[in-house]
Design a protein around this motif. Structure first.
Motif, short mmCIF file in Angstrom:
data_model
loop_
_atom_site.label_atom_id
_atom_site.label_comp_id
_atom_site.label_asym_id
_atom_site.label_seq_id
_atom_site.Cartn_x
_atom_site.Cartn_y
_atom_site.Cartn_z
N UNK A 1 0.85 -1.19 0.00
CA UNK A 1 0.00 0.00 0.00
C UNK A 1 0.89 1.24 0.00
N UNK A 2 0.36 2.36 -0.54
CA UNK A 2 1.14 3.59 -0.71
C UNK A 2 1.09 4.43 0.56
N UNK A 3 2.24 4.98 0.93
CA UNK A 3 2.33 5.90 2.06
C UNK A 3 2.11 7.33 1.58
N UNK A 4 1.76 8.21 2.52
CA UNK A 4 1.45 9.60 2.15
C UNK A 4 2.63 10.28 1.48
N UNK A 5 3.84 10.03 2.00
CA UNK A 5 4.99 10.73 1.39
C UNK A 5 5.27 10.20 -0.01
N UNK A 6 4.88 8.95 -0.29
CA UNK A 6 5.02 8.43 -1.64
C UNK A 6 3.97 9.05 -2.56
N UNK A 7 2.76 9.25 -2.03
CA UNK A 7 1.74 9.94 -2.82
C UNK A 7 2.19 11.36 -3.15
N UNK A 8 2.82 12.03 -2.17
CA UNK A 8 3.33 13.38 -2.43
C UNK A 8 4.36 13.36 -3.55
N UNK A 9 5.19 12.31 -3.56
CA UNK A 9 6.20 12.21 -4.61
C UNK A 9 5.55 11.88 -5.96
N UNK A 10 4.53 11.03 -5.93
CA UNK A 10 3.83 10.71 -7.18
C UNK A 10 3.18 11.96 -7.76
N UNK A 11 2.53 12.73 -6.89
CA UNK A 11 1.85 13.94 -7.36
C UNK A 11 2.76 15.16 -7.35
N UNK A 12 4.02 14.98 -6.88
CA UNK A 12 5.00 16.06 -6.81
C UNK A 12 4.47 17.25 -6.03
N UNK A 13 3.93 16.98 -4.86
CA UNK A 13 3.37 18.04 -4.02
C UNK A 13 3.98 18.03 -2.63
N UNK A 14 5.20 17.52 -2.51
CA UNK A 14 5.77 17.37 -1.19
C UNK A 14 6.15 18.70 -0.55
N UNK A 15 6.32 19.75 -1.32
CA UNK A 15 6.67 21.07 -0.76
C UNK A 15 5.57 22.06 -1.09
N UNK A 16 4.53 22.09 -0.25
CA UNK A 16 3.39 22.96 -0.53
C UNK A 16 3.76 24.43 -0.39
#
Length: 670
Positions: A120-135
């Motif tokens: 299953x995907x972790x939140x920080x991996x989702x941020x990397x997938x969507x490239x939104x880790x630095x809001x």
């Protein structure tokens, strides 16, 4: 594979193909739910992502189907134990994600092996997938030559709602990509479009810390008068400004001086035919500036024109009576006198100002001899140059232009132009066009195009500087009909676009046109009104990006929108759409979206939407952030309004007459 990866394994690959994998979930995953070391994960939701290790990367797969047992197996046992049966997920590969750092990329270069673990995907991996880790990121650089404060921050991505797939995960869009292109917000009536528009702008302008979006400019074409309630509370002194101007058709509120119109817009407004009426219209508009000219060259052209028309008046060759023609001569000399052609000259030969009452046998010829001296050869009349003029002057200039054509042998021109003259008179008399017409007494107070655009863009002069006072400018057009909306939107957008095209340096002052109910004036078919706004917006859609002009379309009927404008949109926020024509239009405009994604649209709940485009890496379904306050577009509460003890719950005020229907709320319809 690390220990943490082993802890979040939900199953193993049992089938690998180029376009589809099958994951058999581990035993004990009742209801497709996994209790992980960090949270409870609902891994079998359609649209969710799983991670499959492959060498030093993860293959990112999307869940597109789920079933309780392998459909290829047959089991004839009547007491089949469903709770203990195998569970399978159908997944499709979408891209690759490095296990340590790096960015997501589309496509799969290395396929996983059979029996590889699915995680299953972790939140920080989702941020990397969507490239939104630095809001939020530091706001570096200079602002007007002054260094930014050391702790100042700015948005890099913007949260627009919560994912319906991943629990409590914020769905974010990249600001540069979302607002750096055209956006379409689509959906059936009542699906939440207006709230989505309000929510996105509220999220943008409610930034709590240093550095607000002061450089933004949103011109809102509010055709339903619903955004005032949502945007005005955003105004905060020294931060964000919101201004609302009302177009009600009257000579109060928003005014659009008629001399701002281009030649092509006059042509459309008066429906001038190209071969006969258009040349006369061009001449008439040019005369509006000629008669106000004070230059020597202008004086010579003016005397040439007046002299030519006077000579024609006395020829008496067309159907007008001699008295009518003589009155034209008097009008010319009274309204546009020159040192050589004026009423004093006419009075010398005709003291009583009556046709045929010239003193002496040859006095009329003597008068005309004085006039003919001013007729010159090979002279060119001026072109329309947007010099301010009174609206009522145009009708008279039209008459003089027809007279001038008659003097050059075009004897039928008056009949040919009769329909255009009738339309001009109608335009002069119609109350809904009072906002356009300016009289002689108003010319001195009318703003220059520069002042008009400066105010429209929320700018204000302060010494030698220009200060941004308003970031949201609401043009409330709720009180006018579509005919007026098309004219105002077309002229306003064209003037703003022309301003940005001439700006130096280019592309440094972005303007966003928020077009509510865009299908009403950017149609797929030619407009039934005189001025068609579609062509202007199609040019902005095709060329606006390079100059910094963008459109944000909001519409409930994408099939009725201009295909050119819709095809240029790079980001889409789509609410519930059920009409087959509208669904087909979206499918044609967005070929990179799969049918599985589009099939979700008819069943989306209210306030839910699908976002896809350049601002997000993958299409995502989300619940839109709640707009607070909401725009004035709430559904009618039928039950609340119908069932009252008194039976009549409200007073309704229409114009100056009040009709009392009870003692409850007061509804103002003025």
């Amino acid at each position: 594979m690390s220990n943490d990866d082993r802890k979040r394994a939900v199953g193993k690959l049992v089938s690998v193909a180029a376009d589809r994998f099958i994951v058999e979930m581990h035993a004990g995953t009742d209801n497709f739910t996994v209790v992980g070391f960090d949270d409870v994960h609902y891994v079998a939701r359609l649209g969710s992502f799983l991670m499959i290790p492959s060498q030093s990367e993860y293959v990112v797969v999307e869940v597109v189907g789920l079933r309780e047992r392998d459909v290829s197996r047959t089991d004839e046992r009547s007491d089949f134990d469903r709770a203990g049966s195998s569970k399978f997920l159908d997944v499709v590969p979408v891209g690759m994600l490095p296990a340590r750092g790096g960015t997501f990329r589309f496509g799969v270069s290395v396929f996983p092996s059979l029996y590889a673990d699915a995680l299953y995907a972790l939140d920080h991996e989702l941020d990397r997938i969507f490239e939104t880790q630095s809001a939020i990121e530091p706001s570096v650089g200079f602002n007007g030559g002054v260094p930014n404060p050391p702790n100042a921050t700015r948005y890099r991505v913007l949260s627009i709602g919560k994912s319906v797939i991943f629990e409590d995960y914020e769905v974010k869009v990249h600001l540069d990509e979302f607002f750096g292109g055209h956006v379409a917000i689509l959906g059936n009536t009542g699906s939440g479009k207006s709230c989505t528009v309000a929510s996105i702008l509220q999220s943008l302008f409610e930034k709590p810390d240093e550095h607000h979006a002061r450089g933004a400019t949103f011109v809102v074409f509010d055709v339903n008068g619903e955004y005032r309630a949502a945007f005005e509370p955003l105004a905060r002194a020294g931060r964000i400004g919101v201004e609302r101007v009302v177009l009600n058709g009257a000579a109060t509120g928003f005014r659009l001086p008629h001399w701002y119109l281009e030649m092509s817009e006059w042509e459309l407004l008066l429906q001038a035919s190209e071969r006969t009426q258009l040349p006369v219209l061009r001449m008439a508009l040019g005369l509006t500036s000629l008669f106000r000219s004070s230059s020597i060259a202008g004086l010579q052209i003016k005397e040439h024109f007046i002299a030519t028309c006077i000579v024609e008046c006395f020829r008496g060759a067309d159907g007008d009576s001699p008295v009518t023609k003589f009155q034209r001569v008097v009008s010319l000399l009274q309204k546009y006198p020159t040192p050589n052609l004026n009423m004093a000259l006419l009075n010398r030969f005709n003291p009583n100002l009556q046709y045929g009452n010239f003193s002496g046998a040859n006095s009329q010829e003597d008068f005309l001899a004085q006039v003919r001296v001013r007729v010159q050869q090979n002279i060119h009349l001026p072109s329309y140059d947007h010099t301010p003029f009174a609206f009522e002057d145009l009708e008279e200039c039209m008459d003089f232009a027809i007279l001038y054509e008659e003097a050059h042998g075009n004897r039928q021109i008056r009949d040919y132009c009769s329909s255009m003259v009738t339309r001009l008179k109608s335009l002069k008399d119609r109350a809904e066009y009072a906002f356009l017409r300016h009289s002689n007494s108003e010319l001195a107070e009318a703003p220059s195009p520069k002042a008009f655009l400066t105010h429209l863009l929320g700018l204000e002069s302060e010494g030698t500087f220009v200060i941004k006072r308003s970031q949201i400018i609401i043009l409330d057009m709720n009180d006018v009909e579509d005919e007026v909306i098309e004219l105002v939107s077309s002229v306003t957008a064209r003037m703003l676009f022309k301003l940005l095209r001439r700006a130096d340096p280019r592309n440094r002052f972005p303007i966003h046109l928020l077009l509510e109910e865009a299908h009403r004036y950017i149609g797929a078919t030619p407009s039934r009104y005189a001025v068609d706004a579609t062509k202007g917006f199609e040019r902005i859609a095709k060329e606006g990006r390079k100059y910094g002009m963008f459109v944000v379309l909001a519409s409930q009927r994408p099939s009725e929108l201009s295909k050119t404008v819709l095809s240029q949109c790079s980001n889409f926020v789509v609410h519930r759409i059920q009409n087959p024509d509208d669904l087909s239009q979206i499918r044609q405009m967005t070929p990179f979206i799969s049918d599985a994604v589009l099939k979700r649209l008819p069943s989306l709940p209210k306030q839910h939407a699908l976002v896809f485009g350049t601002s997000v890496n993958l299409p995502t379904t989300f619940k839109v952030r709640e707009a607070s306050p909401r725009p004035s577009s709430d559904d009618t509460k039928i039950v609340d309004l119908w069932f009252h003890e008194a039976g009549r719950p409200a007073s309704i005020h229409v114009g100056n007459d009040a009709v009392d229907f009870g003692d409850d709320d007061f509804i103002d319809l003025e």
